[in-house]
Design a protein around this motif. Structure first.
Motif, short mmCIF file in Angstrom:
data_model
loop_
_atom_site.label_atom_id
_atom_site.label_comp_id
_atom_site.label_asym_id
_atom_site.label_seq_id
_atom_site.Cartn_x
_atom_site.Cartn_y
_atom_site.Cartn_z
N LEU A 293 0.83 -1.19 0.00
CA LEU A 293 0.00 0.00 0.00
C LEU A 293 0.87 1.25 0.00
CD1 LEU A 293 -2.55 -0.98 2.82
CD2 LEU A 293 -2.86 -1.25 0.35
N ALA A 294 0.45 2.25 -0.79
CA ALA A 294 1.05 3.57 -0.68
C ALA A 294 0.68 4.16 0.69
CB ALA A 294 0.54 4.45 -1.81
N PRO A 295 1.38 5.20 1.14
CA PRO A 295 1.13 5.74 2.49
C PRO A 295 -0.32 6.07 2.78
CG PRO A 295 3.15 6.67 1.61
CD PRO A 295 2.54 5.87 0.50
N ASP A 296 -1.09 6.53 1.78
CA ASP A 296 -2.48 6.92 2.03
C ASP A 296 -3.48 5.98 1.35
OD1 ASP A 296 -1.84 7.66 -0.53
OD2 ASP A 296 -2.85 9.61 -0.46
N ALA A 297 -3.05 4.80 0.95
CA ALA A 297 -3.95 3.82 0.33
C ALA A 297 -4.52 2.90 1.41
CB ALA A 297 -3.20 3.01 -0.71
N GLY A 298 -5.57 2.15 1.04
CA GLY A 298 -6.19 1.23 1.97
C GLY A 298 -6.73 0.01 1.27
N CYS A 299 -7.18 -0.98 2.07
CA CYS A 299 -7.69 -2.21 1.47
C CYS A 299 -8.59 -2.94 2.45
CB CYS A 299 -6.55 -3.13 1.03
SG CYS A 299 -5.51 -3.73 2.37
N LEU A 300 -9.41 -3.83 1.89
CA LEU A 300 -10.24 -4.75 2.65
C LEU A 300 -9.93 -6.15 2.15
CD1 LEU A 300 -12.58 -5.47 4.59
CD2 LEU A 300 -14.16 -5.02 2.69
N LEU A 301 -9.56 -7.05 3.05
CA LEU A 301 -9.10 -8.38 2.67
C LEU A 301 -10.01 -9.44 3.29
CD1 LEU A 301 -5.31 -7.87 3.50
CD2 LEU A 301 -6.46 -7.44 1.33
N LEU A 302 -10.34 -10.44 2.50
CA LEU A 302 -11.16 -11.57 2.95
C LEU A 302 -10.47 -12.87 2.61
CD1 LEU A 302 -13.85 -12.94 3.89
CD2 LEU A 302 -14.65 -12.66 1.51
N GLU A 303 -10.54 -13.83 3.52
CA GLU A 303 -10.10 -15.19 3.23
C GLU A 303 -11.07 -16.15 3.89
OE1 GLU A 303 -8.47 -17.14 0.85
OE2 GLU A 303 -6.98 -15.58 1.25
N MET A 304 -11.63 -17.08 3.12
CA MET A 304 -12.54 -18.10 3.64
C MET A 304 -11.98 -19.48 3.32
SD MET A 304 -16.38 -16.63 2.74
CE MET A 304 -16.07 -16.32 1.00
N LEU A 305 -11.99 -20.36 4.31
CA LEU A 305 -11.49 -21.72 4.16
C LEU A 305 -12.56 -22.71 4.60
CD1 LEU A 305 -7.88 -21.51 5.66
CD2 LEU A 305 -8.44 -21.93 3.25
N VAL A 306 -12.71 -23.80 3.85
CA VAL A 306 -13.60 -24.88 4.22
C VAL A 306 -12.78 -26.16 4.22
CG1 VAL A 306 -15.67 -26.18 3.63
CG2 VAL A 306 -15.61 -23.70 3.23
N LEU A 307 -12.76 -26.85 5.36
CA LEU A 307 -11.94 -28.06 5.52
C LEU A 307 -12.77 -29.28 5.16
CD1 LEU A 307 -10.20 -27.19 8.92
CD2 LEU A 307 -9.59 -26.48 6.60
N GLY A 308 -12.61 -29.75 3.94
CA GLY A 308 -13.31 -30.93 3.48
C GLY A 308 -14.57 -30.60 2.69
N ARG A 309 -15.05 -31.61 1.96
CA ARG A 309 -16.31 -31.47 1.22
C ARG A 309 -17.44 -31.78 2.19
NH1 ARG A 309 -14.50 -35.50 -3.44
NH2 ARG A 309 -13.49 -36.39 -1.59
#
Length: 271
Positions: A132-148
């Motif tokens: 990120l630049a000094p004045d930049a921002g972000c929203l991060l998502l991570e989803m995990l499913v263990l098995g079917r």
């Protein structure tokens, strides 16, 4: 005569890389190779969208997949994936996945991939790096499913190394690592780990005013079947979720996103 040697056959592997560069007026450059593709659907509302796709259908031993987004100064965008990623049973080396995200001055990126499903015996090394630049921002998502889960599968063997590293102006401001292996799996039911929940998610909002959203976030952490908690260290809001399966987890994530961002959900998501 047939060759009766027991030499293991050489398996075909999937390699893919897709890189998108965007500016305030739209697409600047697009490069894609192998199984990795990037699509830019036309939007009439919300942030411009980048949709990544792995045409191989999943990740197996030795596969390599790389997605990259470069947002130039003043650019705002959302990047997601076309469907859930699947990590299949591996017989040798782990699959390698790399996500590289760069956000220029005054820019913003929502990185909202769909869930990753880890099959029994999967081996996956994944790293997500955000600069990120000094004045930049972000929203991060991570989803995990263990098995079917719909098939009643719970992994008995698994290798996962998953890291998310955020740098602002070259300095690490957020580092989130998660690891699973065969020795860990029998202990996942413990309260110090996943409490038996096979579906989990992490949301991280990186912005100077992120802690101001803490109260509104906690107010919607009440989806049935989901356990959640939120914390707000300086310049960040971090939310962790555990669920019995992926559907209530997705519902809770959708509710959180409606609080954390003013724009519609990605159109590619099935909600």
């Amino acid at each position: 005569m047939f060759d009766s040697s027991d030499t293991a056959p050489r398996m075909q592997r999937s390699h893919g890389a897709a890189h998108v560069v965007m500016g305030p007026r739209g697409l600047i450059d697009l490069a894609q190779a192998g199984s990795a593709k990037a699509m830019l659907p036309r939007m009439t509302a919300g942030l411009p969208e980048i949709v990544f796709l792995n045409t191989s259908g999943g990740l197996a031993s030795g596969d390599r997949l790389a997605f990259a987004v470069d947002l130039r100064a003043g650019t705002r965008a959302l990047a997601t994936t076309q469907t859930a990623e699947r990590a299949y049973r591996a017989t040798a080396a782990a699959a390698q996945a790399r996500v590289t995200l760069t956000v220029g001055a005054g820019g913003w990126l929502d990185w909202l991939p769909q869930e990753t499903i880890l099959f029994d015996g999967a081996r996956l090394d994944r790293e997500t790096r955000i600069d990120l630049a000094p004045d930049a921002g972000c929203l991060l998502l991570e989803m995990l499913v263990l098995g079917r889960l719909a098939m009643g599968e719970r992994p008995a063997r698994l290798h996962l190394r998953d890291r998310r590293i955020v740098r602002r102006d070259g300095r690490v401001i957020h580092h989130d690592a998660f690891a699973l292996d065969d020795a860990t799996l029998p202990r996942l039911d413990g309260p110090a780990l996943l409490g038996g929940a096979p579906a989990l998610a992490t949301l991280a909002l990186i912005a100077p005013d992120a802690p101001d959203r803490l109260a509104a976030t906690r107010a919607v952490l009440d989806e049935p079947g989901v356990t959640g908690a939120a914390s707000a260290p300086p310049g960040r809001l971090v939310i962790r979720l555990l669920a019995a399966n992926g559907w209530p987890l997705r519902r809770q994530v959708n509710r959180l996103l409606s609080v954390l961002r003013p724009d519609p959900l990605p159109r590619i998501w099935q909600v």
